[in-house]
Scaffold this active site. Structure first.
Site, mmCIF file in Angstrom:
data_model
loop_
_atom_site.group_PDB
_atom_site.id
_atom_site.type_symbol
_atom_site.label_atom_id
_atom_site.label_comp_id
_atom_site.label_asym_id
_atom_site.label_seq_id
_atom_site.Cartn_x
_atom_site.Cartn_y
_atom_site.Cartn_z
ATOM 1 N N ASP A 1 1.626 23.470 12.488
ATOM 2 C CA ASP A 1 1.188 24.757 11.996
ATOM 3 C C ASP A 1 -0.335 24.905 12.041
ATOM 4 O O ASP A 1 -0.869 25.901 12.518
ATOM 5 C CB ASP A 1 1.701 24.844 10.552
ATOM 6 C CG ASP A 1 1.470 26.194 9.959
ATOM 7 O OD1 ASP A 1 1.903 27.181 10.591
ATOM 8 O OD2 ASP A 1 0.834 26.264 8.891
ATOM 9 N N ALA B 1 -2.518 23.330 13.873
ATOM 10 C CA ALA B 1 -2.988 23.386 15.246
ATOM 11 C C ALA B 1 -2.796 24.789 15.819
ATOM 12 O O ALA B 1 -3.717 25.358 16.420
ATOM 13 C CB ALA B 1 -2.251 22.357 16.099
ATOM 14 N N ARG C 1 6.179 14.030 17.364
ATOM 15 C CA ARG C 1 7.385 13.250 17.656
ATOM 16 C C ARG C 1 8.318 13.913 18.658
ATOM 17 O O ARG C 1 8.860 13.287 19.538
ATOM 18 C CB ARG C 1 8.158 13.005 16.360
ATOM 19 C CG ARG C 1 7.510 11.975 15.480
ATOM 20 C CD ARG C 1 8.498 11.469 14.470
ATOM 21 N NE ARG C 1 9.513 10.649 15.106
ATOM 22 C CZ ARG C 1 9.920 9.477 14.638
ATOM 23 N NH1 ARG C 1 9.405 8.992 13.529
ATOM 24 N NH2 ARG C 1 10.851 8.790 15.247
ATOM 25 N N ASP D 1 -13.938 20.395 5.646
ATOM 26 C CA ASP D 1 -13.760 21.262 4.484
ATOM 27 C C ASP D 1 -14.046 22.627 5.050
ATOM 28 O O ASP D 1 -15.214 22.967 5.285
ATOM 29 C CB ASP D 1 -14.745 20.908 3.371
ATOM 30 C CG ASP D 1 -14.507 21.763 2.140
ATOM 31 O OD1 ASP D 1 -14.349 22.995 2.303
ATOM 32 O OD2 ASP D 1 -14.473 21.227 1.029
ATOM 33 N N HIS D 2 -13.017 23.396 5.345
ATOM 34 C CA HIS D 2 -13.268 24.599 6.156
ATOM 35 C C HIS D 2 -14.154 25.616 5.437
ATOM 36 O O HIS D 2 -14.731 26.491 6.071
ATOM 37 C CB HIS D 2 -11.971 25.222 6.677
ATOM 38 C CG HIS D 2 -11.207 25.994 5.655
ATOM 39 N ND1 HIS D 2 -10.520 25.402 4.639
ATOM 40 C CD2 HIS D 2 -11.037 27.331 5.488
ATOM 41 C CE1 HIS D 2 -9.945 26.340 3.898
ATOM 42 N NE2 HIS D 2 -10.243 27.519 4.391
ATOM 43 N N ASP E 1 -6.280 20.712 -4.513
ATOM 44 C CA ASP E 1 -6.231 21.553 -3.315
ATOM 45 C C ASP E 1 -7.531 22.341 -3.106
ATOM 46 O O ASP E 1 -7.930 22.576 -1.967
ATOM 47 C CB ASP E 1 -5.041 22.515 -3.437
ATOM 48 C CG ASP E 1 -4.741 23.254 -2.145
ATOM 49 O OD1 ASP E 1 -4.720 22.598 -1.082
ATOM 50 O OD2 ASP E 1 -4.520 24.487 -2.191
ATOM 51 N N HIS F 1 -13.326 22.470 -1.888
ATOM 52 C CA HIS F 1 -14.025 23.727 -1.602
ATOM 53 C C HIS F 1 -14.990 24.132 -2.728
ATOM 54 O O HIS F 1 -16.142 24.468 -2.480
ATOM 55 C CB HIS F 1 -13.032 24.869 -1.358
ATOM 56 C CG HIS F 1 -11.994 24.558 -0.320
ATOM 57 N ND1 HIS F 1 -12.265 23.824 0.810
ATOM 58 C CD2 HIS F 1 -10.668 24.879 -0.239
ATOM 59 C CE1 HIS F 1 -11.154 23.714 1.539
ATOM 60 N NE2 HIS F 1 -10.176 24.343 0.920
ATOM 61 N N LYS G 1 -7.351 38.542 -3.076
ATOM 62 C CA LYS G 1 -8.026 37.422 -2.433
ATOM 63 C C LYS G 1 -9.525 37.662 -2.576
ATOM 64 O O LYS G 1 -10.031 38.692 -2.144
ATOM 65 C CB LYS G 1 -7.644 37.406 -0.950
ATOM 66 C CG LYS G 1 -8.480 36.498 -0.083
ATOM 67 C CD LYS G 1 -7.874 35.138 0.015
ATOM 68 C CE LYS G 1 -8.773 34.201 0.806
ATOM 69 N NZ LYS G 1 -8.389 32.811 0.612
HETATM 70 C C1 BG6 Z 1 -6.783 25.447 1.860
HETATM 71 C C2 BG6 Z 1 -5.751 25.226 0.795
HETATM 72 O O1 BG6 Z 1 -7.662 24.352 1.912
HETATM 73 O O2 BG6 Z 1 -7.508 26.617 1.583
HETATM 74 C C3 BG6 Z 1 -4.827 26.422 0.675
HETATM 75 O O3 BG6 Z 1 -4.980 24.066 1.107
HETATM 76 C C4 BG6 Z 1 -5.635 27.688 0.511
HETATM 77 O O4 BG6 Z 1 -3.932 26.266 -0.408
HETATM 78 C C5 BG6 Z 1 -6.730 27.794 1.556
HETATM 79 O O5 BG6 Z 1 -4.761 28.793 0.627
HETATM 80 C C6 BG6 Z 1 -7.653 28.969 1.298
HETATM 81 O O6 BG6 Z 1 -8.540 29.113 2.364
HETATM 82 P P1 BG6 Z 1 -9.090 30.520 2.820
HETATM 83 O O7 BG6 Z 1 -9.950 30.240 3.990
HETATM 84 O O8 BG6 Z 1 -7.896 31.376 3.143
HETATM 85 O O9 BG6 Z 1 -9.850 31.069 1.644
#
Ligand code: BG6
Length: 478
Positions: A16, A18, A46, A176-177, A234, A239, A342
């Site tokens: 997912d 990727a 796999r 850490d995106h 999480d 973050h 959000k």
């Molecule tokens: C991820 C978490 O690191 O960040 C998720 O595992 C979360 O649970 C997500 O939904 C949120 O990221 P973003 O970029 O949508 O704010």
């Protein structure tokens, strides 16, 4: 743009992450010429897939990105599939041979990017096999590792020691995106270009800081993972902590990786450790129930979630620091699922003394990291360019925030450049885990009264009371 050369080996290439993040990011790099003729991707998992089938899934993943069929097909020709069992040594030999062949075919300079997009329990095994089967080359060898990096201080140490048998710290890129998000990256620049604002970031002038990462979605199909995590692991440990690092750090000597990590390291070292009593006073946990209409399921009713689960889907807390700059300043943090909207934002709330610096008393500066309409800076709720306060000017161009790169794209460029500036280093991680472990342990000792907030609401009342006790309120209340 200079073209980069490498063979990517993506462990979890059918997965997912990727498809949702990596392939679209790589495609955009392809379109902008960063990836061109001299790259190849080996996807492993796999299941037995053919190259053709794999390529068709890659093209499918670009559905929302582009409709240029020709470019997408050309791009997908750089992708190869290798069925792989992570514990089978022979499979690593096959991988090594395929990578060497693609090296010749695409002239990729023996460079390797090993990308761990698999279940975390395999991270260590894969890294050890990369070593034992001799996959590393005389080009560069970079390991990219997705979160979660461990689930406690101890498990993070175990993971790190298994990785460092194969890769040195300078070869490890811990994702850490949030560090790839445009506003988080701009923050340093904004601070350095606005000297008055930077001077105001101090306990003399800041009443409190607020970091909110709220989500409107629930756990969706990730119940299994979430049951082992909760928001604390999480979102808070990674973050939220990294955002604290970006707002609280001192000015770096230079804008390079070493200088930035030097000042960030100090922030995490200065986190004031909590006692168990302070956890009770300063941290609030919550778990969502149904929404008012009963249409949205409670967390405990979600797939792969225990019907009596005590996992938290909401956390609010007060973090403090022991250095002089932030002496006594509360950093209120908050993150939750199934909130009304959000929103990823930092609110800096100044006190009345800030007038000394020519800033209106009690001004709030907000950095919107990730709302739907793009990031921006607000002063007292108004766009900074219209707010008519000259302590924050960045930059003059009103379209500055319009052309943001997606987080994964930006981080992928850093990896190809060998720049660790926007990645988490091991010493930072140790301190954030130590901090979070105390909270986890205290919570594990007591059974919470869950669920305690309705879906699509701002969270449990205790989260507002936490600030009211200090005479403060949340700036964002949806
Ligand atoms: C991820 C978490 O690191 O960040 C998720 O595992 C979360 O649970 C997500 O939904 C949120 O990221 P973003 O970029 O949508 O704010």
């Amino acid at each position: 743009t200079t073209e980069k050369s490498a063979v990517f080996i993506i462990f979890g290439g059918s997965g997912d992450l990727a498809h949702r993040k990596l392939y679209p990011a790589m495609y955009n790099l392809y379109k902008s010429g960063v990836l061109k003729d001299h790259f190849a991707v080996i996807g492993t998992a796999r299941r037995p897939w053919s190259d053709d089938y794999y390529r068709s899934t890659v093209v499918d993943s670009l559905e929302d990105v582009d409709d240029d069929e020709k470019a997408m097909t050309e791009f997908s020709k750089h992708f190869f599939y290798q069925s792989h069992d992570v514990t089978d040594s022979d499979h690593y030999i096959a991988l090594k041979n395929l990578a060497a062949k693609l090296d010749d075919q695409f002239d990729t300079g023996h460079n390797r990017i090993y990308y761990m997009a698999i279940a975390p329990r395999f991270f260590g095994t894969v890294a050890e096999h990369i070593n034992s089967e001799g996959l590393k080359t005389d080009g560069y060898n970079r390991l990219v590792i997705e979160k979660p990096f461990g689930r406690s201080f101890d498990s993070a140490c175990d993971l790190n020691s298994s990785l460092t048998k194969t890769f040195s710290e300078s070869e490890i890129y811990r994702m850490d995106h949030y560090l790839g998000k445009f506003m988080v990256q701009q923050l340093t620049d904004i601070r350095m270009k606005n000297k008055t604002f930077e001077k105001a970031l101090d306990h003399k002038y800041v009443s409190n800081m607020q970091i909110t990462l709220s989500e409107s979605l629930g756990v969706e199909d990730r119940g299994g993972y979430y049951e082992t995590a909760g928001v604390l692991r999480d979102m808070i440990q990674n973050h939220i902590m990294q955002i604290i690092g970006a707002v609280a750090m001192d000015e770096p000597a230079k804008l390079d990786s070493d200088s930035i990590h030097e000042v960030k390291r100090a922030v995490f070292a200065n986190l004031k450790d909590l006692t168990p009593e302070e956890v009770d006073q300063n941290f609030v946990r919550g778990q969502y129930g149904e929404d008012a209409t009963g249409k949205l399921k409670a967390y405990r009713e979600e797939d792969n979630v225990d019907a009596n689960s005590n996992i938290e889907t909401f956390v609010a807390g007060k973090v403090t620091m022991s250095n002089e700059r932030w002496d006594g300043v509360p950093f209120y943090v908050r993150s939750g699922k199934r909130m009304p909207a959000k929103s990823s934002r930092i609110d800096v709330v100044f006190n009345d003394k800030v007038e000394e610096l020519g800033i209106k008393p009690n001004t709030t500066v907000t950095f919107l990291i990730e709302p739907e309409n793009g990031s921006s800076i607000l002063v007292n709720g108004i766009d900074y360019q219209s707010a008519n306060q000259d302590f924050i000017k960045f930059p003059e161009d009103s379209h500055y925030f319009d052309n943001e790169r997606e987080a994964y794209e930006s981080l992928m460029i850093d990896i190809l450049d060998g720049d660790q500036i926007h990645f988490t280093l091991w010493d930072e991680l140790q301190n954030t885990w130590k901090y979070v472990d105390v909270i986890r342990q205290q919570w594990d000792n007591e059974t919470p009264d869950f669920p305690n907030y309705m879906s699509k609401t701002i969270g449990p009342d205790a989260a507002s009371e936490l600030l009211e006790k200090d005479g403060n309120t949340w700036v964002w209340d949806a």
